[in-house]
Design a protein around this motif. Structure first.
Motif, mmCIF file in Angstrom:
data_model
loop_
_atom_site.group_PDB
_atom_site.id
_atom_site.type_symbol
_atom_site.label_atom_id
_atom_site.label_comp_id
_atom_site.label_asym_id
_atom_site.label_seq_id
_atom_site.Cartn_x
_atom_site.Cartn_y
_atom_site.Cartn_z
ATOM 1 N N ALA A 117 -1.003 0.320 14.194
ATOM 2 C CA ALA A 117 -0.151 1.561 14.199
ATOM 3 C C ALA A 117 -0.300 2.202 12.979
ATOM 4 N N TYR A 118 0.197 1.664 11.744
ATOM 5 C CA TYR A 118 -0.057 2.156 10.597
ATOM 6 C C TYR A 118 -1.126 1.290 9.745
ATOM 7 N N PRO A 119 -2.287 1.566 9.515
ATOM 8 C CA PRO A 119 -3.404 1.004 9.048
ATOM 9 C C PRO A 119 -3.231 0.735 7.548
ATOM 10 N N PHE A 120 -2.089 0.786 6.992
ATOM 11 C CA PHE A 120 -1.878 0.515 5.414
ATOM 12 C C PHE A 120 -0.705 -0.495 5.316
ATOM 13 N N HIS A 121 -0.494 -0.805 3.916
ATOM 14 C CA HIS A 121 0.492 -1.836 3.827
ATOM 15 C C HIS A 121 1.827 -1.215 3.084
ATOM 16 N N PRO A 122 2.924 -1.265 4.133
ATOM 17 C CA PRO A 122 4.114 -0.768 3.700
ATOM 18 C C PRO A 122 4.828 -1.890 3.206
ATOM 19 N N HIS A 123 5.237 -1.965 1.795
ATOM 20 C CA HIS A 123 5.986 -3.075 1.171
ATOM 21 C C HIS A 123 7.290 -2.740 0.597
ATOM 22 N N LYS A 124 8.209 -3.618 0.321
ATOM 23 C CA LYS A 124 9.475 -3.381 -0.289
ATOM 24 C C LYS A 124 9.375 -2.741 -1.608
ATOM 25 N N PRO A 125 10.363 -2.127 -2.172
ATOM 26 C CA PRO A 125 10.313 -1.493 -3.388
ATOM 27 C C PRO A 125 10.049 -2.651 -4.582
ATOM 28 N N ASP A 126 9.321 -2.246 -5.257
ATOM 29 C CA ASP A 126 8.839 -3.050 -6.504
ATOM 30 C C ASP A 126 8.120 -4.388 -6.117
ATOM 31 N N ASP A 127 7.604 -4.553 -4.874
ATOM 32 C CA ASP A 127 7.192 -6.059 -4.467
ATOM 33 C C ASP A 127 6.069 -5.820 -3.596
ATOM 34 N N GLN A 128 4.939 -5.683 -4.129
ATOM 35 C CA GLN A 128 3.782 -5.423 -3.382
ATOM 36 C C GLN A 128 3.342 -6.667 -2.342
#
Length: 200
Positions: A117-128
């Motif tokens: 649904a979201y084709p990118f990588h959402p990550h937590k702040p300051d932690d890829q």
């Protein structure tokens, strides 16, 4: 995908500003060309790219390990088809959800188009190297690409893995959407059972 602007705490594995992304874009192109030949009637939609999966491989719901080693009996993934890993890690990483999804594909000889649904990588702040749930705005952005892909492949059956994927597909105006539990967090058995019911 490459030109899509993403917000803070999101990694776009297809953008033009990272040499490893060129590898990921080629991997995704190879996968989509393979699927164009297969002419899938179904799409299996996950939530978002994960840091151990397509964040590295570029191929939705597929780890570097699966992408390089392939899946026995399926001529979709495998280094022999031109897929490459990046130099970010010394060895091809595995990813739990990808492993479960491709086990299902092999077991039931069911080959859907895979996407998120979201084709990118959402990550937590300051932690890829972490995952987070995509926001509603991110899902709206991803939905535009998802709808285009469904049209390009003339997909007839829409299968959502989990609520975020289901809500995104319904929000795009698709009425006939079926849902299976996402296999993460101990959901493997329910995911397999859900797919069995959908295919029966």
């Amino acid at each position: 995908l490459a030109c899509s602007a993403v917000g803070a705490n999101v990694f776009n594995p297809y953008s033009h500003d990272n040499p490893n992304n060129e590898i990921r874009k080629r991997n995704l192109t190879l996968y989509l060309k393979k699927m164009a030949v297969k002419k899938p009637q179904s799409i299996l939609v996950g939530e978002a790219i994960g840091y151990q999966g397509a964040r590295l491989s570029g191929v939705p719901l597929s780890s570097e390990y699966l992408m390089i080693n392939g899946v026995d009996g399926l001529d979709i993934l495998g280094e022999e088809y031109g897929y490459q890993k990046t130099d970010e890690f010394d060895y091809p990483r595995k990813e739990p959800t990808a492993t479960i999804v491709w086990e299902m594909i092999k077991t039931y000889n069911f080959i859907p188009l895979l996407w998120n649904a979201y084709p990118f990588h959402p990550h937590k702040p300051d932690d890829q190297w972490s995952n987070r749930t995509p926001t509603q705005g991110e899902l709206l952005q991803g939905g535009t690409i998802l709808k285009d892909l469904i049209g390009i492949f003339s997909i007839q059956r829409l299968i959502a893995m989990g609520n975020k994927a289901y809500d995104t597909l319904r929000g795009l105006g698709f009425q006939q959407v079926v849902k299976a539990r996402h296999p993460a967090h101990g959901g493997k058995r329910d995911f397999i059972r859900g797919i069995q019911e959908i295919l029966s």
